[in-house]
Design an enzyme around this catalytic site. Structure first.
Site, mmCIF file in Angstrom:
data_model
loop_
_atom_site.group_PDB
_atom_site.id
_atom_site.type_symbol
_atom_site.label_atom_id
_atom_site.label_comp_id
_atom_site.label_asym_id
_atom_site.label_seq_id
_atom_site.Cartn_x
_atom_site.Cartn_y
_atom_site.Cartn_z
ATOM 1 N N HIS A 215 5.996 3.268 23.963
ATOM 2 C CA HIS A 215 5.807 2.348 24.780
ATOM 3 C C HIS A 215 4.698 1.424 24.304
ATOM 4 O O HIS A 215 4.098 0.722 25.119
ATOM 5 C CB HIS A 215 5.497 2.987 26.285
ATOM 6 C CG HIS A 215 6.311 3.593 26.708
ATOM 7 N ND1 HIS A 215 7.185 3.468 27.798
ATOM 8 C CD2 HIS A 215 7.013 5.054 26.272
ATOM 9 C CE1 HIS A 215 7.961 4.369 28.041
ATOM 10 N NE2 HIS A 215 7.956 5.347 27.171
ATOM 11 N N GLU B 64 -6.443 9.516 1.016
ATOM 12 C CA GLU B 64 -7.648 9.764 0.095
ATOM 13 C C GLU B 64 -7.124 9.931 -1.378
ATOM 14 O O GLU B 64 -7.685 9.716 -2.494
ATOM 15 C CB GLU B 64 -8.771 10.835 0.666
ATOM 16 C CG GLU B 64 -9.783 10.853 0.010
ATOM 17 C CD GLU B 64 -10.679 11.599 0.646
ATOM 18 O OE1 GLU B 64 -11.684 11.698 0.825
ATOM 19 O OE2 GLU B 64 -10.306 13.008 0.729
ATOM 20 N N LYS C 89 -21.179 5.516 1.129
ATOM 21 C CA LYS C 89 -22.292 6.151 1.049
ATOM 22 C C LYS C 89 -23.447 5.668 0.475
ATOM 23 O O LYS C 89 -24.576 5.515 0.970
ATOM 24 C CB LYS C 89 -22.008 7.539 0.511
ATOM 25 C CG LYS C 89 -20.942 8.500 1.197
ATOM 26 C CD LYS C 89 -20.756 9.754 0.474
ATOM 27 C CE LYS C 89 -19.689 10.566 1.088
ATOM 28 N NZ LYS C 89 -19.480 12.019 0.463
#
Length: 544
Positions: free
Chosen positions: A420, A399, A535
């Site tokens: 793995h 951010e 948003k």
């Protein structure tokens, strides 16, 4: 062999390095000394850099030659150092001895022999496996400039650098209320719901899981809510808390963060139905803005106890504020020790010297590797209880620097589990990755592998070895595979142990590294304009 120097002798030297505990001095080609901070002045010395500067010529008195002819202990206060002679080149304003001739490598070699009272470094950075093409110290001039800009508050986003000195100015009365409220939560609840998103919960979760480890023995269960729109998650949590004693810490500066506000509405209505409005109010704790937003007036109307989110500290830095401290304290973690770690790191990282500041060393190494085409940084841990430290770290760096088409992509893996799966790509895939491996020197728990008589599983070759030793060998084997065979740079960051003090120290290390690293990109480390786009679109689609 007779000492060249004697106790009580007055000598001249050059300050070649400064640490919080003292200053290193070169007297001649063969002789070095240490001025411990206790030998600077009769007055209390908070910051030795207020008394001496790197490259400065000083006059000192020898107080101990017992460590050997090349390891002297020196004193300034024995000479009334307040009237010391300034022997810098006043015309050029530069030390008489060039930086390149100050002999840091020599000091690095002999330091351990004559700094017996120095505690272990809480965070150590090892670049010997980083495959850097160049020298970190070549960036010292840039680091000097940015350090001054950061601490003078003249850089981009400087209104949100309150974390820099927070440990020296936080509200002690509120801090005491946090500890009182934490004890009350422990007494009144089986479950604490921490209702927040992003920095409003990641820091606390990182601390609690790192310090308590998996399957911690605790009478208080902590559940993190308000960080998703998942209908299944929200409904299942509401069903889970039925019949349990519940408290909630709702965390939102504005009170309008949709994920958090939606979950809190449903939790609040549940609690008011179960306990009644008056008792529910005694179980709800709001961490929010001091005056503004929607949550503060709601809390005042309902009678919730409130704690303040500082105006000058952004969410991803807020773990050291009431945002993180209340749930951390409720979990039974010593927040006094945590804040002491932050305070000590605040002092120790307040230097631009790349030979003395590991946070800046890490910051510069990131930018150097980016220039080498390494555009993805993989946070690697070898302990499962570090998973949410990695999540917190990803928000902090992602951010902060992912702007203007710039920035390294932060990702994470947990080894040996992910060896793995993701290990294959790291080893043999696209060579645009470097790893930052965060190691804990002393594990929370350990035990020896038992021996078995018939050795049917053929594991007796590990009998008598500790589990931590095995984990360490997994790290060493992986490091060799990735660095030597795979050509993947590795930055190694070691922390001594998982305790509250070290956590506080560690988060400030990453704060400092982040600020330096992102300012080197010439972007604002402290805003998040991209987050607002989703948003806006979501609100349009929701019909807000």
């Amino acid at each position: 062999m007779k000492h060249k120097y004697t106790n009580g002798q007055i000598v001249e030297g050059v300050i070649t390095g400064i640490q919080p505990y003292g200053a290193f001095v070169v007297l001649d080609e063969e002789t070095t000394g240490l001025i411990h901070i206790s030998e600077v002045s009769d007055d209390f010395v908070r910051d030795i850099r207020q008394y001496v500067t790197q490259g400065e010529h000083i006059i000192a008195k020898i107080i101990d030659v017992s460590e050997g002819p090349s390891q002297l202990r020196l004193s300034l206060k024995a000479l009334n150092y307040s009237s010391r002679k300034d022997r810098t080149d006043k015309d050029n304003k530069r030390p008489l001895v060039p930086d390149a001739e100050l002999g840091f490598e020599t000091l690095e070699t002999i330091m351990p022999r004559w700094l017996k009272q120095k505690e272990k470094d809480m965070v150590k950075v090892d670049l010997s496996h980083a495959l850097l093409e160049g020298n970190v110290l070549d960036y010292q001039e840039d680091v000097n400039r940015i350090h001054e800009m950061l601490h003078a508050g003249t850089g981009k986003g400087s209104d949100y650098t309150g974390w820099l000195d927070w440990a020296n100015r936080y509200d002690k009365e509120e801090f005491a209320r946090i500890k009182t409220a934490a004890k009350r939560i422990q007494e009144q609840a089986d479950v604490l719901l921490v209702c927040g998103i992003g920095g409003s919960y990641l820091g606390a979760r990182a601390a609690i899981e790192m310090l308590q480890g998996p399957y911690a023995q605790s009478d208080l269960e902590i559940i993190y809510v308000g960080n998703t729109f998942s209908s299944t998650a929200i409904v299942r949590i509401l069903n889970y808390i039925k019949g349990k004693r519940v408290a909630v810490n709702v965390i939102s500066k504005s009170g309008t963060t949709t994920e958090t506000a939606l979950a809190f509405r449903m939790i609040r209505q549940h609690m008011e139905a179960v306990y009644g409005e008056e008792e529910a109010a005694q179980r709800i704790y709001a961490t929010t803005d001091a005056k503004n937003g929607l949550l503060k007036p709601l809390a005042d109307t309902k009678g919730y106890e409130t704690f303040v989110i500082p105006d000058d500290i952004g969410g991803r830095f807020s773990v050291i504020t009431p945002v993180g401290l209340l749930p951390i304290a409720a979990a039974g973690i010593d927040i006094d020790a945590l804040m002491q770690g932050v305070k000590d790191a605040t002092f120790e990282f307040n230097t631009p010297d790349l030979t003395a500041n590991p946070a800046y060393t890490y910051a510069v190494a990131r930018r150097m590797l980016e220039k080498q085409g390494k555009v993805t940084e993989m946070f690697v841990s070898y302990e499962t209880h570090m998973l949410f430290v990695a999540e917190w770290w990803k928000q902090l760096f992602g951010e902060s620097e992912g702007k203007e088409g710039k920035g390294i992509l932060p990702a994470s893996v947990n080894f040996s589990t992910d060896l793995h799966s993701m290990g294959q790509h790291i080893q043999d895939g696209t060579k645009n990755i470097f790893e930052t491996v965060v190691l804990i020197d002393n594990p929370i728990e350990d035990m020896l592998v038992p021996e078995e008589l018939n050795d049917l599983d053929q594991m007796n070759y590990l009998a008598g070895k500790s589990l931590h030793w095995i984990n360490q060998k997994a790290f060493e084997g992986t490091l060799e595979a990735h660095e030597v065979t795979g050509g993947v740079p590795n930055i190694l960051i070691s922390i001594e142990k998982a305790d509250a003090y070290t956590f506080g120290y560690m988060v400030y290390f990453f704060f400092t590294a982040l600020a330096m690293s992102v300012y080197m990109l010439d972007v604002n480390p402290f805003d998040q304009p991209g987050v607002e786009v989703y948003k806006k679109n979501m609100f349009r689609l929701l019909g807000k």
